[in-house]
Design a protein around this motif. Structure first.
Motif, PDB file in Angstrom:
ATOM      1  N   VAL A   7       0.940  -1.029  -0.360  1.00  0.00           N
ATOM      2  CA  VAL A   7       0.408  -0.065  -0.130  1.00  0.00           C
ATOM      3  C   VAL A   7       0.670   1.307  -0.191  1.00  0.00           C
ATOM      4  CG1 VAL A   7      -1.792  -0.874   1.102  1.00  0.00           C
ATOM      5  CG2 VAL A   7      -0.263  -0.169   2.535  1.00  0.00           C
ATOM      6  N   ASN A   8       0.256   2.075  -0.574  1.00  0.00           N
ATOM      7  CA  ASN A   8       0.877   3.783  -0.560  1.00  0.00           C
ATOM      8  C   ASN A   8       0.460   4.513   0.920  1.00  0.00           C
ATOM      9  OD1 ASN A   8       1.999   3.176  -2.986  1.00  0.00           O
ATOM     10  ND2 ASN A   8       0.294   3.691  -4.144  1.00  0.00           N
ATOM     11  N   VAL A   9       1.552   5.039   1.155  1.00  0.00           N
ATOM     12  CA  VAL A   9       1.246   5.628   2.377  1.00  0.00           C
ATOM     13  C   VAL A   9       1.421   6.906   2.299  1.00  0.00           C
ATOM     14  CG1 VAL A   9       1.447   6.642   5.231  1.00  0.00           C
ATOM     15  CG2 VAL A   9       2.517   3.870   4.064  1.00  0.00           C
ATOM     16  N   ARG A  10      -0.267   7.565   2.322  1.00  0.00           N
ATOM     17  CA  ARG A  10      -0.594   9.246   1.724  1.00  0.00           C
ATOM     18  C   ARG A  10      -0.328  10.353   2.750  1.00  0.00           C
ATOM     19  NH1 ARG A  10      -1.502   9.327  -3.917  1.00  0.00           N
ATOM     20  NH2 ARG A  10      -2.315   7.479  -4.732  1.00  0.00           N
ATOM     21  N   SER A  11       0.028  11.272   2.190  1.00  0.00           N
ATOM     22  CA  SER A  11       0.020  13.037   3.033  1.00  0.00           C
ATOM     23  C   SER A  11      -1.605  13.490   4.006  1.00  0.00           C
ATOM     24  CB  SER A  11       0.861  13.729   2.521  1.00  0.00           C
ATOM     25  OG  SER A  11      -0.085  14.854   1.324  1.00  0.00           O
ATOM     26  N   GLY A  12      -2.958  12.719   3.114  1.00  0.00           N
ATOM     27  CA  GLY A  12      -3.951  12.903   3.836  1.00  0.00           C
ATOM     28  C   GLY A  12      -4.739  11.791   3.195  1.00  0.00           C
ATOM     29  N   ARG A  40      -7.605   4.694   7.234  1.00  0.00           N
ATOM     30  CA  ARG A  40      -6.958   4.968   8.596  1.00  0.00           C
ATOM     31  C   ARG A  40      -6.124   5.788   9.110  1.00  0.00           C
ATOM     32  NH1 ARG A  40      -9.289   0.627  10.677  1.00  0.00           N
ATOM     33  NH2 ARG A  40      -9.368  -0.989   9.320  1.00  0.00           N
ATOM     34  N   TYR A  41      -6.175   6.646   9.948  1.00  0.00           N
ATOM     35  CA  TYR A  41      -5.047   7.609  10.458  1.00  0.00           C
ATOM     36  C   TYR A  41      -3.655   6.802  10.946  1.00  0.00           C
ATOM     37  CZ  TYR A  41      -3.586  11.388  13.336  1.00  0.00           C
ATOM     38  OH  TYR A  41      -3.114  12.188  14.393  1.00  0.00           O
ATOM     39  N   ILE A  42      -2.655   7.064  10.534  1.00  0.00           N
ATOM     40  CA  ILE A  42      -1.822   6.825  10.986  1.00  0.00           C
ATOM     41  C   ILE A  42      -0.852   8.390  11.783  1.00  0.00           C
ATOM     42  CG2 ILE A  42       0.719   5.590  10.964  1.00  0.00           C
ATOM     43  CD1 ILE A  42      -0.235   4.652   8.808  1.00  0.00           C
ATOM     44  N   VAL A  48      -3.516   5.376   5.192  1.00  0.00           N
ATOM     45  CA  VAL A  48      -3.291   4.182   4.227  1.00  0.00           C
ATOM     46  C   VAL A  48      -5.213   4.197   3.628  1.00  0.00           C
ATOM     47  CG1 VAL A  48      -1.058   3.417   4.637  1.00  0.00           C
ATOM     48  CG2 VAL A  48      -3.236   2.589   6.278  1.00  0.00           C
ATOM     49  N   ARG A  49      -5.798   2.827   2.659  1.00  0.00           N
ATOM     50  CA  ARG A  49      -6.674   3.191   2.216  1.00  0.00           C
ATOM     51  C   ARG A  49      -7.317   1.953   3.961  1.00  0.00           C
ATOM     52  NH1 ARG A  49     -10.917   4.900  -0.109  1.00  0.00           N
ATOM     53  NH2 ARG A  49     -11.134   2.905  -0.605  1.00  0.00           N
ATOM     54  N   THR A  50      -8.086   2.294   4.254  1.00  0.00           N
ATOM     55  CA  THR A  50      -8.743   0.910   5.074  1.00  0.00           C
ATOM     56  C   THR A  50      -9.042  -0.505   4.465  1.00  0.00           C
ATOM     57  OG1 THR A  50     -10.520   2.539   5.831  1.00  0.00           O
ATOM     58  CG2 THR A  50     -11.273   1.061   6.625  1.00  0.00           C
TER      59      THR A  50
END
Length: 64
Positions: A7-12, A40-42, A48-50
């Motif tokens: 998965v990609n981790v996004r800035s928002g 989901r909030y890290i 990341v997408r749930t």
């Protein structure tokens, strides 16, 4: 959480936000169990997408 795919981790929370990292298949990480609009909030700049994650423990998240 653990990833069920790479998965990609996004800035928002959205695909319109920039990619700030990645998680490989099966990688575990801390995140809030509840998701908002499929994300989901890290941390304040990591989401990341749930659909690509699964909860693996009920230990409270270290993030407020």
């Amino acid at each position: 959480m653990t990833t069920q795919a790479g998965v990609n981790v996004r800035s928002g929370p959205g695909t319109n936000h920039s990619i700030v990292g990645t998680y490989a298949y099966g990688q575990t990480f801390w995140a809030k169990a509840a998701s908002v609009n499929g994300w989901r909030y890290i941390s304040s700049v990591r989401h990341v997408r749930t659909q690509h994650t699964a909860q693996v423990t009920s230990t409270p998240c270290q993030y407020g």
